[in-house]
Write an enzyme that holds these catalytic residues in place. Structure first.
Site, PDB file in Angstrom:
ATOM      1  CG  ASP A 267       2.651   4.130   0.218  1.00 54.54           C
ATOM      2  OD1 ASP A 267       2.878   4.673   1.310  1.00 54.54           O
ATOM      3  OD2 ASP A 267       1.966   3.093   0.118  1.00 54.54           O
TER       4      ASP A 267
ATOM      5  CB  SER B 278       5.269   1.944   1.102  1.00 52.60           C
ATOM      6  OG  SER B 278       5.262   2.563  -0.150  1.00 52.60           O
TER       7      SER B 278
ATOM      8  NE  ARG C 146       4.823   0.567  -9.735  1.00 45.46           N
ATOM      9  CZ  ARG C 146       4.137   1.636 -10.162  1.00 45.46           C
ATOM     10  NH1 ARG C 146       3.724   1.708 -11.408  1.00 45.46           N
ATOM     11  NH2 ARG C 146       3.901   2.641  -9.350  1.00 45.46           N
TER      12      ARG C 146
END
Length: 909
Positions: free
Chosen positions: A649, A595, A531
């Site tokens: 994250d 992450s 994203r």
């Protein structure tokens, strides 16, 4: 010729006149379809009352749970004994069930009488007689020294809490043995057997209906007594714990109407029958239907008609005035096609009567009206059960089989045909097949015993597997203590290199204070989707965060290609987003949510320790991912970005919740991966210079246990999943707690249970052999409290697994065991974190908030509750609030970037 026609006309007219005469006299015994439909509605309402815990005590339909949850599946085998007590005769059977590819049943049996002095004597004498007969049978068959599972068919109403128990409610059908009601018949039988120094491995008690059930949907019995049982959804049975699967319910419908609800259709003849019975006011429905009473009902009607001068010229006989002289077998004979009238004349003459031709016609029609009413009443009750079955299954049309036993159904020439016709008329949306039982009570009892033995054996094997996933409180305390030790090892300079929990500094020194402001870009890479976000943060009284984002796929060939290809793909996605938003020329601060385990020397540098979650891009491990991103941006040479922070994250989750709640100092990810971060005192972080303030530590706890410290909790299924993964021997804790692996653990268990013949009829489908086919989302769906087993079966069918109801229950149990262990292990690790924070601050009681993200925590119906309960139990001095994160990866990255810019600006000024 004319004379023949005249005689025929006269006889037909005579017959019509006699039939009309009887019909007028027995007007109230002829039931219209409207009456039968109303009766169905009353019966269904009484079923609901009987199934509900609060209303069961006052319900006439007792809806007794039988604890029979399964029907034969063809794999039963062995030798069994069966006892059948409930009528004028008592049977003992030995049944051998062999598989041989096709199930074969061999029976040997012996019939013993049930003398009046036994069934009307004491309960002790009755059960001693049963034991004596069984001992005699075993002696005769030369098997007295062997032990067999024993099925005890007891055709009377009793309450069960398990298959090996039967508390007799009341006797019916002329049985009156004293001291048996409200006692356990199984214990009474065991006591009697001990006097013969004989015992059985297991004794199961069944109603005769359950015994005849075998592979049928539900049986009915229309003989000496009358009753029905059927398979009810467990979720509808308030009287028994548990919501999964189905259980056979013994309706004990003979007592329907004992609350006066049938008084509008009961006649004076029914009331006389009842008053003359040994149990007045009870079993009123049975007294209108069953073979035990129909003969007497006909006798009472004939007696009254004779007294009123409507039969036999008003002349009575001694036999007609004697109770019990007309039996159901006589009714069957009188209604026999062609021979009926001659049989009627012969029977009436045997009763000392001198019947005329019209008397015989009238008597025959009385029998027809009485037996037809019986069939109508039985059909209405059956139709009510069929309707309930159809509604339970949520189908527009039900296809089912009714197994039937009983002398009335078998010997009466018209009864079965009448019953079938009325049932089909009352429930036109049910395709019903009626199947006559062969030796139902005996063979059926042995088969149900065989099923019970099979299920007990299977349950033992299944429990052995599931017990591997049960974690005691002591085990959880051990996990908490070992996790605490690993946290300390990871923070110390000397032991950090060998610690399995890496305790990576993030160089995030604080959480948001509400003054953050501006526009920020955020990148989020942590799975198959990538994203890019534009985040606008507004401070002050009306503080807010607005986000705009676009999702891009990361193809497998990119995930497992070269590092250069991966970062070029990421930059291509950024370029597309900047153009899409019209901000390609703007140089905005950027936070990169990455992450994966990274070792950071400062907030904008992150060296990849190792890939997880399916990524294997080469030339990345040991490299600074921020530098690789900058190089890729330079290669494209279209725009420049101010990369301020590289973010995990988990840290983003903590920061997002910290923006809303200043007490939030822990971030938890429970989704595809599993991880925790928290705010640690700088004085405890030996691997970073400085003693003042706090810093967020990314624990990377997924590697906990890689040194073997939790091997005592790892099962063979965990080891199989680990060995088949991309990183064998690594991330062991994550492989027991995260969504990426739970489905695969379940799949391995299902394969093992299928190999043992405990699931899917022992057939392993190709789909089940496919790694990754059982996704963790299926666990969440299958474990949903709102999901009925039919829907579970549909999910399994999507996976190519043709499951039975029993299979669905087992699969749900497996899913529950695996997810519960995951939540408990995760809770134990989190308890170690909150206890460490409390100790750091030397507090007696800690109040803190955990920011949480991840599909497992959010979507699984029980994971979050079990995790929270575990933390509370293992860290009782910590008051922990759990707060769901709203987009920690995107919003959190922007907030960390904003905080980093604020801290940097303060330092510069």
């Amino acid at each position: 010729m004319f004379a023949v026609h005249l005689v025929s006309f006269y006889f037909t007219k005579l017959k019509e006149d006699q039939i009309k005469k009887v019909d007028r006299y027995l007007y109230h015994m002829r039931l219209s379809d409207d009456v039968l439909l109303d009766l169905m509605a009353r019966f269904q309402a009484e079923m609901v009352k009987g199934l509900a815990r609060d209303t069961n005590p006052t319900a006439t339909l007792k809806m007794l749970p039988t604890f029979v949850r399964s029907i034969p599946d063809g794999t039963e085998k062995g030798e069994f004994l069966a006892l059948d007590l409930g009528g004028s005769r008592f049977r003992v059977l030995k049944v051998k069930v062999s598989e041989n590819g096709k199930q074969n049943v061999q029976m040997e049996s012996q019939i013993y009488p049930t003398p009046k002095e036994i069934i009307h004597g004491s309960g002790t004498d009755l059960f001693q007689y049963v034991a004596d007969c069984l001992a005699d049978f075993m002696e005769t068959k030369n098997i007295k020294h062997k032990k067999f599972p024993l099925g005890f068919t007891l055709s009377f109403p009793y309450i069960q809490r398990k298959l090996e128990e039967g508390i007799l409610i009341s006797w019916t059908k002329h049985f009156k043995a004293r001291g048996v009601q409200q006692t356990d018949v199984v214990k009474s039988l065991q006591k009697a057997l001990r006097k013969h120094q004989a015992s059985s491995e297991l004794i199961f008690v069944f109603n005769n209906l359950i015994a005849l059930k075998k592979k049928l949907t539900f049986p009915s019995s229309s003989g000496t007594g009358t009753n029905a049982c059927y398979m009810e959804e467990m979720s509808n049975i308030d009287l028994v714990e548990g919501d999964e699967g189905r259980m056979c319910i013994n309706t004990e419908w003979g007592a329907f109407g004992d609350d006066a609800s049938l008084d509008d259709i009961r006649t004076e003849f029914d009331k006389e029958i009842d008053l003359g019975s040994f149990n007045p006011g009870k079993q009123l429905f049975e007294k209108m239907i069953s073979g035990l009473y129909l003969g007497e009902l006909v006798r009472i009607i004939l007696l009254k008609m004779t007294r009123e001068g409507l039969l036999f010229n008003g002349k009575l006989s001694t036999a007609l005035c004697t109770k019990g002289k007309i039996e159901t077998k006589h009714i069957a004979a009188m209604e026999k096609y062609k021979e009926g009238l001659s049989n009627t004349k012969e029977i009436l003459m045997e009763l000392g009567l001198a019947p005329s031709e019209d008397d015989c016609i009238a008597v025959q029609h009385v029998c027809t009206v009485v037996s037809f009413r019986s069939a109508n009443l039985c059909a209405a009750a059956l139709a009510a059960i069929l309707t309930r079955l159809r509604e339970n299954k949520k189908v527009a049309r039900l296809r089912t089989t009714v197994g039937v036993d009983g002398t009335l159904y078998k010997i009466h020439p018209q009864y079965a045909k009448r019953l079938h016709k009325v049932v089909r008329r009352l429930v036109p949306n049910c395709d019903v097949r009626f199947l006559l039982s062969e030796s139902g009570s005996g063979k059926g009892a042995a088969m149900v015993t065989a099923v019970a033995c099979r299920l007990l054996s299977q349950r033992k094997q299944i429990n052995e597997v599931l017990s591997l996933f049960k974690i005691t409180k002591e085990n959880l305390i051990g996990v908490k203590n070992r996790m605490r030790a690993e946290l300390e090892y990871g923070l110390k300079k000397e032991t950090h290199p060998v610690a399995t929990v890496k305790m990576l500094p993030t160089f995030v020194y604080g959480t948001p204070d509400g003054t953050e402001n501006g526009k920020f870009l955020a990148l989020d890479l942590g799975g198959t989707n990538f994203r890019v976000l534009l985040v606008k943060i507004r401070s002050g009284r009306s503080k807010s965060v607005r986000m705009y984002n676009k999702i891009f796929a990361i193809p497998l060939e990119i995930m497992q290609g070269t590092g250069e290809e991966l970062f070029d793909h990421i930059v291509q996605c950024i370029a597309d987003f900047l153009e899409y938003m019209g901000i390609k020329g703007a140089r905005l601060p950027l936070g990169f949510t990455f992450s994966f385990p990274c070792r950071q020397a400062c907030i904008d540098k992150g060296t990849l320790v190792g890939w997880t979650k399916g990524f294997k891009a080469t030339d990345c491990e040991g490299e600074d991912v921020v530098d690789m991103l900058r190089e890729a941006i330079k290669r494209r040479n279209e725009f420049d970005l101010d990369i301020v922070a590289v973010v995990n994250d988990t840290v983003g989750t903590m920061m997002t919740c910290g923006y809303e709640d200043s007490n939030c100092e822990i971030g938890l990810i429970a989704g595809t991966g599993s991880n925790v971060c928290y705010m640690e005192d700088m004085r405890n972080i030996e691997i970073v210079e400085g003693d003042e303030g706090k810093m967020c530590i990314n624990t990377e706890w997924g590697g906990f246990g890689d040194n073997g410290c939790i091997d005592n909790l790892r099962t063979k299924y965990d080891k199989e999943v680990d060995e088949g993964s991309l990183n064998p021997g690594e991330q062991r804790y994550e492989k027991m707690t995260s969504g990426m692996y739970l489905g695969e653990i379940v799949r391995q268990i299902l394969i093992d249970l299928t190999k043992q013949g405990l699931l899917f009829r022992g057939q392993i489908s190709e789909r089940l052999r496919t790694r990754g086919i059982f996704e963790t989302k299926f666990l969440s769906q299958i474990e949903s409290d709102r999901l009925v087993l039919l829907q579970v079966r549909r999910i399994l069918q999507q996976l190519g697994l043709d499951s039975t109801c029993d299979d669905s229950i087992i699969v749900k149990e497996v899913c529950g065991s695996v997810s519960k262990r995951a939540a408990q292990l995760c809770g134990a690790g989190l308890a170690a974190i909150v206890e460490k924070i409390r100790d750091n601050r030397k507090l007696e009681h800690l109040k803190t908030t955990v920011g949480v993200d991840g599909t497992l925590y959010k979507l699984h119906p029980h994971f979050s509750r079990i995790l929270q309960e575990t933390v509370k139990e293992l860290a009782p001095q910590c008051d922990v609030t759990f707060m769901l994160s709203e987009d920690g990866s995107g919003k959190g990255a922007a907030l960390i970037t904003a905080v980093a810019k604020r801290v940097h600006n303060v330092a510069e000024n």
